[in-house]
Design an enzyme around this catalytic site. Structure first.
Site, short mmCIF file in Angstrom:
data_model
loop_
_atom_site.label_atom_id
_atom_site.label_comp_id
_atom_site.label_asym_id
_atom_site.label_seq_id
_atom_site.Cartn_x
_atom_site.Cartn_y
_atom_site.Cartn_z
N ASP A 1 25.54 -2.81 14.69
CA ASP A 1 25.20 -3.92 13.79
C ASP A 1 26.21 -5.02 14.13
OD1 ASP A 1 25.04 -5.80 11.73
OD2 ASP A 1 24.55 -4.31 10.22
N HIS A 2 25.76 -6.05 14.86
CA HIS A 2 26.73 -7.00 15.40
C HIS A 2 27.51 -7.75 14.32
CE1 HIS A 2 23.13 -9.59 14.93
NE2 HIS A 2 24.00 -10.55 14.71
N HIS B 1 22.54 -6.05 7.73
CA HIS B 1 23.72 -6.93 7.67
C HIS B 1 24.24 -7.13 6.25
CE1 HIS B 1 22.64 -7.54 11.74
NE2 HIS B 1 21.80 -8.54 11.57
#
Length: 489
Positions: free
Chosen positions: A179-180, A242
């Protein structure tokens, strides 16, 4: 302390795609340039296109053209890249890959360490994992790890199925669900801000905080992602992963140790405590929207349904706002308002903590002029802002809000790493702290599935907000009925 220089062969499935070009190749280059990668590494690009080593290396050069000086010799770096035409559905390609990896491991002395990065459609994840095990590609003298991009499933059941398929080949400790947002510097800073500062941690509860607001806004529309986005929507694209990860970091208890397992354990407790909306009316707590034509920065932009032919009758949400509640001792009664959307007035990733006001604040003329103390964590522009009240010059004893700002980018010597650069390095050294555990994925789907199910039974009145606005008016009403409003500072 000197950085570990991992010895590794990185295998990228989908090496001709946009993700590899925009994120992975530049990140590997930066790690090499900063000395975090020694000469003992190789990168194998796999895709269906009939490229060669030379073609791949040319594309790698193009992807990093803004990061190196003209006099720099890139051959030392690009010579580590190799390409193999590869169809994940064909059996004969896996033994060929195995032979190539063994040859490269002997050449670069990587110790048999293999990182498989799946930068392609999720429907192939299970198949690839199965074949890697079946053909012995994960059985080496070193370690093997599997990095997976989102989305991880379309709902809880599909996520369970996918997880089951992958777990047949890889252990949970070998799976790195990326999950960047968790690689962003200020997201990782949330823990430090909370637990390294007594001024905040002692106030970080329902006795002193009135509400929390999280905004993830984008100026862009769907661009060339129309097909993917229409199947996903704002809830699956942003809320399920996110936003809920940020909520978990904001609300978790202090870990007993700064280890992967302990930090994950505290995050999972938060996700378990999130109130599920199976019985409460979804409409009272969540708002969805889809953008109409509008103007952004003086430029006219089309409606979502006009972005592509297949979107003409779409009921997919491009905006969602919601009120989350955490039913535990620390957070009971504190609403966490979240919103995310496309075609907003500006790009922003921001967390705002609103502290409770004093019962009798005599330093303002009226309640309307009172300004609460706010702590803003700016993830997009990497900084902090603390809003306090101070004496207003020349006004006797009246107060006015003042802002104390800290911008990380302004600190000499700090060059914030790109999120993928950080996460790629973590996956190579085996640090899974900033990756998503399966329990986190499952609990996130348990929250959003009832929302999506309720919405699927009603036809929305779309479009309901203009491009360039902050979303539908119902999102403002969501806070207004609790006596709050969205902050934009």
């Amino acid at each position: 302390m000197k950085d570990i220089q991992p010895k590794v062969t990185i295998v990228i499935f989908g090496a001709t795609g946009d993700l590899a070009k925009r994120k992975l190749f530049p990140s590997i280059y930066q790690l090499f340039k900063k000395g975090k990668l020694s000469s003992h590494f190789a990168v194998v690009g796999l895709a269906r296109r009939p490229w060669t080593n030379e073609v791949l290396r040319k594309h790698v050069e193009e992807s990093i053209q803004n990061a190196f000086s003209p006099e720099e010799d890139l051959e030392e770096f690009t010579s580590h890249f190799y390409y193999q035409p590869f169809d994940v559905t064909k059996e004969d390609t896996y033994p060929q890959l195995h032979t190539l990896l063994q040859d490269l491991e002997a050449t670069y002395e990587t110790g048999g360490n293999r990182l498989f990065y799946l930068a392609m459609a999720p429907n192939f994840f299970g198949l690839i994992a199965k074949k890697l095990k079946e053909y012995g590609l994960k059985e080496t003298a070193g370690w093997t790890r599997l990095v997976i991009e989102k989305p991880f499933g379309h709902d809880l059941e599909s996520a369970k199925q996918l997880n089951s398929e992958i777990r047949e080949a890889f252990d949970e400790e070998q799976i790195f669900r990326i999950d960047h947002y968790l690689g962003k510097e200020m997201v990782q800073n949330i823990e430090v801000i909370r637990f390294a500062n007594g001024i905040f941690e002692h106030l970080w509860n329902n006795r002193f905080i009135s509400n929390i607001q999280i905004t993830l806004s984008e100026v862009l529309g769907v661009e060339d992602r129309a097909r993917y986005y229409d199947e996903s929507g704002a809830v699956r694209d942003m809320l399920q992963n996110h936003i809920l990860q940020i909520v978990a970091l904001l609300a978790m208890e202090p870990p007993i140790k700064l280890t992967t397992d302990e930090i994950r354990s505290e995050k999972i407790k938060v996700l378990r405590a999130l109130r599920k909306f199976k019985h409460e009316p979804i409409a009272d707590n969540f708002v969805r929207g889809q953008y109409d034509a509008g103007t952004i920065h003086g430029k006219s932009v089309p409606a979502y349904r006009d972005e592509a032919e297949e979107l003409a009758d779409s009921t997919t949400e491009t905006y969602v706002a919601g009120k989350l509640l955490i039913d535990n001792y620390r957070w009971a009664g504190v609403p966490i308002y979240v919103r995310t959307g496309k075609r907003m007035p500006k790009k922003s990733i921001k967390v705002i903590i609103q502290f409770k006001d004093l019962p009798m604040n005599l330093y303002f003329k009226s309640d309307k002029e009172r300004h609460p103390n706010l702590l803003t964590i700016n993830i997009q522009n990497e900084g902090l802002s603390l809003c306090l009240n101070a004496r207003k010059a020349g006004s006797g004893k009246l107060a006015e809000p003042i802002h104390l700002h800290y911008h990380q980018s302004e600190v000499p010597g700090i060059n914030t790493p790109e999120a993928y650069e950080k996460l790629l390095y973590d996956s190579m050294i085996g640090d899974a702290t900033n990756f998503t555990h399966w329990d986190e994925v499952a609990l996130s789907w348990q929250l959003v599935d009832p929302i999506l199910e309720a919405w699927s039974k009603e036809k929305p009145d779309f479009p309901n907000y203009k491009a360039g606005s902050w979303g539908p008016k119902e999102a403002d009403e969501l806070l207004a009925k609790d006596g709050f409003h969205w902050w934009d500072i």
